[in-house]
Design a protein around this motif. Structure first.
Motif, PDB file in Angstrom:
ATOM      1  N   ASN A 135       2.400  -3.661  -5.537  1.00 42.75           N
ATOM      2  CA  ASN A 135       1.439  -2.632  -5.710  1.00 42.75           C
ATOM      3  C   ASN A 135       2.206  -1.262  -5.842  1.00 42.75           C
ATOM      4  O   ASN A 135       1.666  -0.110  -5.185  1.00 42.75           O
ATOM      5  CB  ASN A 135       0.400  -2.585  -4.756  1.00 42.75           C
ATOM      6  CG  ASN A 135      -0.952  -1.773  -5.600  1.00 42.75           C
ATOM      7  OD1 ASN A 135      -1.327  -1.906  -6.586  1.00 42.75           O
ATOM      8  ND2 ASN A 135      -1.271  -1.046  -4.555  1.00 42.75           N
ATOM      9  N   THR A 136       3.317  -1.138  -6.403  1.00 42.22           N
ATOM     10  CA  THR A 136       4.026   0.162  -6.558  1.00 42.22           C
ATOM     11  C   THR A 136       4.299   0.629  -7.810  1.00 42.22           C
ATOM     12  O   THR A 136       4.037  -0.024  -8.694  1.00 42.22           O
ATOM     13  CB  THR A 136       5.296   0.104  -5.489  1.00 42.22           C
ATOM     14  OG1 THR A 136       6.074  -0.906  -6.197  1.00 42.22           O
ATOM     15  CG2 THR A 136       5.066  -0.279  -4.108  1.00 42.22           C
ATOM     16  N   ARG A 137       5.185   1.561  -8.103  1.00 42.51           N
ATOM     17  CA  ARG A 137       5.708   1.878  -9.362  1.00 42.51           C
ATOM     18  C   ARG A 137       7.048   2.501  -9.153  1.00 42.51           C
ATOM     19  O   ARG A 137       7.356   3.416  -8.119  1.00 42.51           O
ATOM     20  CB  ARG A 137       4.725   3.051 -10.029  1.00 42.51           C
ATOM     21  CG  ARG A 137       5.308   3.527 -11.429  1.00 42.51           C
ATOM     22  CD  ARG A 137       4.272   4.515 -12.184  1.00 42.51           C
ATOM     23  NE  ARG A 137       3.992   5.735 -11.349  1.00 42.51           N
ATOM     24  CZ  ARG A 137       3.189   6.224 -10.863  1.00 42.51           C
ATOM     25  NH1 ARG A 137       1.912   5.899 -11.473  1.00 42.51           N
ATOM     26  NH2 ARG A 137       2.958   7.464 -10.653  1.00 42.51           N
ATOM     27  N   SER A 184      -8.623  -1.566 -15.949  1.00 43.47           N
ATOM     28  CA  SER A 184      -8.460  -1.742 -14.389  1.00 43.47           C
ATOM     29  C   SER A 184      -9.793  -1.495 -13.820  1.00 43.47           C
ATOM     30  O   SER A 184     -10.581  -0.560 -14.124  1.00 43.47           O
ATOM     31  CB  SER A 184      -7.296  -0.985 -14.210  1.00 43.47           C
ATOM     32  OG  SER A 184      -7.618   0.432 -14.402  1.00 43.47           O
ATOM     33  N   THR A 226      -2.441  -0.439 -11.262  1.00 49.39           N
ATOM     34  CA  THR A 226      -1.230  -0.673 -10.472  1.00 49.39           C
ATOM     35  C   THR A 226      -0.706  -2.076 -10.463  1.00 49.39           C
ATOM     36  O   THR A 226       0.334  -2.581  -9.859  1.00 49.39           O
ATOM     37  CB  THR A 226      -1.592  -0.180  -8.814  1.00 49.39           C
ATOM     38  OG1 THR A 226      -2.595  -0.914  -8.390  1.00 49.39           O
ATOM     39  CG2 THR A 226      -1.944   1.319  -8.931  1.00 49.39           C
ATOM     40  N   PHE A 227      -1.591  -3.099 -11.050  1.00 53.00           N
ATOM     41  CA  PHE A 227      -1.002  -4.489 -10.715  1.00 53.00           C
ATOM     42  C   PHE A 227      -2.002  -5.188 -12.026  1.00 53.00           C
ATOM     43  O   PHE A 227      -3.160  -4.846 -11.770  1.00 53.00           O
ATOM     44  CB  PHE A 227      -1.158  -5.098  -9.497  1.00 53.00           C
ATOM     45  CG  PHE A 227      -0.599  -6.594  -9.685  1.00 53.00           C
ATOM     46  CD1 PHE A 227       0.491  -6.702  -9.206  1.00 53.00           C
ATOM     47  CD2 PHE A 227      -1.407  -7.767  -9.866  1.00 53.00           C
ATOM     48  CE1 PHE A 227       1.177  -8.023  -8.949  1.00 53.00           C
ATOM     49  CE2 PHE A 227      -0.793  -8.965  -9.541  1.00 53.00           C
ATOM     50  CZ  PHE A 227       0.581  -9.275  -9.425  1.00 53.00           C
ATOM     51  N   THR A 228      -1.700  -6.051 -12.544  1.00 53.43           N
ATOM     52  CA  THR A 228      -2.322  -6.757 -13.868  1.00 53.43           C
ATOM     53  C   THR A 228      -2.516  -8.218 -13.695  1.00 53.43           C
ATOM     54  O   THR A 228      -1.428  -9.044 -13.116  1.00 53.43           O
ATOM     55  CB  THR A 228      -1.576  -6.654 -15.154  1.00 53.43           C
ATOM     56  OG1 THR A 228      -1.410  -5.252 -15.258  1.00 53.43           O
ATOM     57  CG2 THR A 228      -2.394  -7.372 -16.114  1.00 53.43           C
ATOM     58  N   GLU A 270       4.011  -0.687 -14.089  1.00 60.21           N
ATOM     59  CA  GLU A 270       3.642  -1.481 -12.961  1.00 60.21           C
ATOM     60  C   GLU A 270       4.863  -2.323 -12.895  1.00 60.21           C
ATOM     61  O   GLU A 270       5.914  -2.265 -13.489  1.00 60.21           O
ATOM     62  CB  GLU A 270       2.207  -2.428 -13.314  1.00 60.21           C
ATOM     63  CG  GLU A 270       1.260  -1.714 -13.542  1.00 60.21           C
ATOM     64  CD  GLU A 270       0.103  -2.397 -13.959  1.00 60.21           C
ATOM     65  OE1 GLU A 270       0.167  -3.459 -13.985  1.00 60.21           O
ATOM     66  OE2 GLU A 270      -1.020  -1.854 -14.493  1.00 60.21           O
TER      67      GLU A 270
END
Length: 487
Positions: free
Chosen positions: A330-332, A365, A402-404, A424
């Motif tokens: 859950n980062t970038r 989202s 942040t996440f799919t 993401e």
């Protein structure tokens, strides 16, 4: 006379630099109010309405439907209402019997007090919300455009107009001003125009019998009573319809049947996917999962008379729990100008989900998804799906994930190595749920089985973290009650 104000296409957010003009809601000559929607544009994210920050008369539309406009370029020009129109509306035009009084030099030099209408428009602009970006328009911005007379020169002489005893509609006035091309002064009355239109008579092909070529009612009646007879020699001559020649493709040698511009959502998806493939060193892991217990749980909730959340909402609840346990996904990654990179972590989860619409694939989202129960997730997923399909989702709703989570099982497929939604670092795919042979307690049984596929950015984590997250979600699907006390 006040100068026209030029409203530039505003910054549409999320790094968008252009938009396709879908339709105008106003026309030149319309009087508009502050915050009134003036145009619909389609960005790479959604279709939105743009409200006007100015009140006044529309003097120019900078663009045609179908054109792509750059942010910061002129969109519409609006002249304030006090630039001649207010005075025109406030004072009646002199009658033909009254002479036009020319103002003296002193009168020209003295400033005229603003009319009530002009003052109202100025106050309206001050009180406007100032929301000239995107969304669904702005409060109070759904007024209907009003037609007004074009601004006149201050010293123009008003010509007398013959008064008709009958009521003249706006349509009749527009018809009255219509001229036949190439026939100077051939003004056609509304009655003649209407008669020609109802009987399919082409006025451009008629020779008027009135003064200066004016087409009279008798001319149209004569055309109606005289049937068009095709000459015999023309009937005997076969007509060869021209055949459109198609350009041959130099590589395949086949004729090119169509060329479709890549724009709007398709253009954005193509650019984002290409960037994802070129920048992210991705890896994929997958696992088959026994979803029988989850299916039975949902059927049990439905049997009790309650409305059970959809399967995607349940899996979304498991994903948010998994991302709390494995926050690396859950980062970038951000790259500085000097080439250095940082992994950016977030205090919260905005869970994106792929939604297929008529405009293409979009990813709205659910913001703060980790705080929601399965029922709350289900309600928000349904709401976002609907606004995305209506083309009304905002950039904040489409560009903040942040996440799919991607449920491609609705298309009847088992698995897919999905492309990560840049920027993401992970995407979880869910395949269709079908009956498969499965070993349960040492015995073969028929179970409801699905496949989970996780594609992740190998820069932020290794296979152990990715595998741990995938196994966590799979275990939750196989034993759903362990995480669904809050359903």
């Amino acid at each position: 006379m006040s100068q026209a104000r030029v409203f530039l296409l505003p910054d549409l957010g999320e790094g968008l630099t252009e938009a396709e003009l879908v339709a105008w809601h106003v026309s030149v000559g319309d009087t508009i109010v502050v915050d009134q929607p003036i145009a619909e544009v389609e960005t790479a994210k959604s279709a939105v309405e743009v409200p006007s920050p100015y009140a006044g008369i529309v003097t120019e539309l900078h663009g045609k439907p179908g054109e792509t406009l750059d942010v910061g370029k002129p969109l519409i020009s609006v002249t304030p209402v006090d630039s001649g129109v207010a005075a025109d509306d406030a004072a009646p035009a002199p009658s033909p019997d009254q002479p036009v009084v020319q103002p003296t030099e002193t009168e020209l030099a003295e400033p005229k007090p603003a009319s009530a209408a002009a003052e109202a428009y100025r106050e309206e602009e001050k009180a406007g919300s100032g929301n000239v970006l995107i969304g669904y328009g702005t409060p109070g911005g759904h007024g209907v455009a009003r037609r007004t007379r074009a601004p006149k020169a201050a010293l123009s002489v008003v010509e007398p107009v013959e008064t008709k005893p009958v009521n003249t509609t706006e349509d009749d006035l527009s018809l009255l001003r219509t001229r036949v091309p190439g026939k100077l002064g051939a003004v056609i009355s509304p009655l003649v125009r209407r008669m020609a239109r109802e009987h399919g008579v082409d006025l451009g092909g008629l020779q008027g019998s009135g003064d200066s070529g004016l087409i009279m009612r008798r001319d149209v009646e004569a055309a109606i009573s005289t049937p068009a007879v095709e000459p015999a020699e023309i009937r005997r001559t076969p007509v060869v319809e021209p055949v459109e020649t198609k350009t041959a493709d130099p590589r395949t040698g086949l004729a090119v049947s169509a060329r479709t511009p890549v724009r709007g959502v398709r253009k954005a998806v193509a650019a984002n996917m290409a960037r994802s493939r070129s920048e992210i060193p991705e890896a994929t892991v997958w696992v088959d999962v026994d979803a029988t217990a989850l299916m039975e749980l949902r059927e049990g909730l439905k049997a009790k008379g309650g409305e059970a959340p959809g399967l995607l909402a349940f899996i979304a609840r498991f994903v948010t729990a998994g991302l709390k346990k494995y926050p690396e996904l859950n980062t970038r990654i951000e790259t500085a100008e000097d080439g250095s990179q940082e992994i950016v972590s977030f205090d919260g989860i905005n869970l994106g989900f792929a939604a297929q619409t008529e405009r293409g694939l979009v990813v709205p989202s659910v913001r703060g998804a980790e705080k929601l129960s399965a029922r709350e997730l289900d309600a928000e997923i349904r709401r976002l799906t609907q606004v995305a399909r209506d083309g009304k989702a905002t950039p904040a709703e489409l560009g903040s994930g942040t996440f799919t989570l991607n449920n491609y099982g609705v298309f009847g497929v088992d698995g897919s190595a999905a492309i990560i939604n840049h920027p993401e670092v992970g995407i979880l795919g869910v395949g269709r749920i079908i009956d498969k042979p499965w070993v349960v307690n040492g015995e073969l049984a028929v179970r409801k089985v699905t496949e989970l596929t996780l594609t992740f950015d190998h820069r932020v984590c290794d296979g152990g973290t990715a595998g741990g997250f995938l196994r966590f979600v799979a275990d939750a699907i196989e034993n759903p009650t362990s995480l669904l006390a809050d359903i």
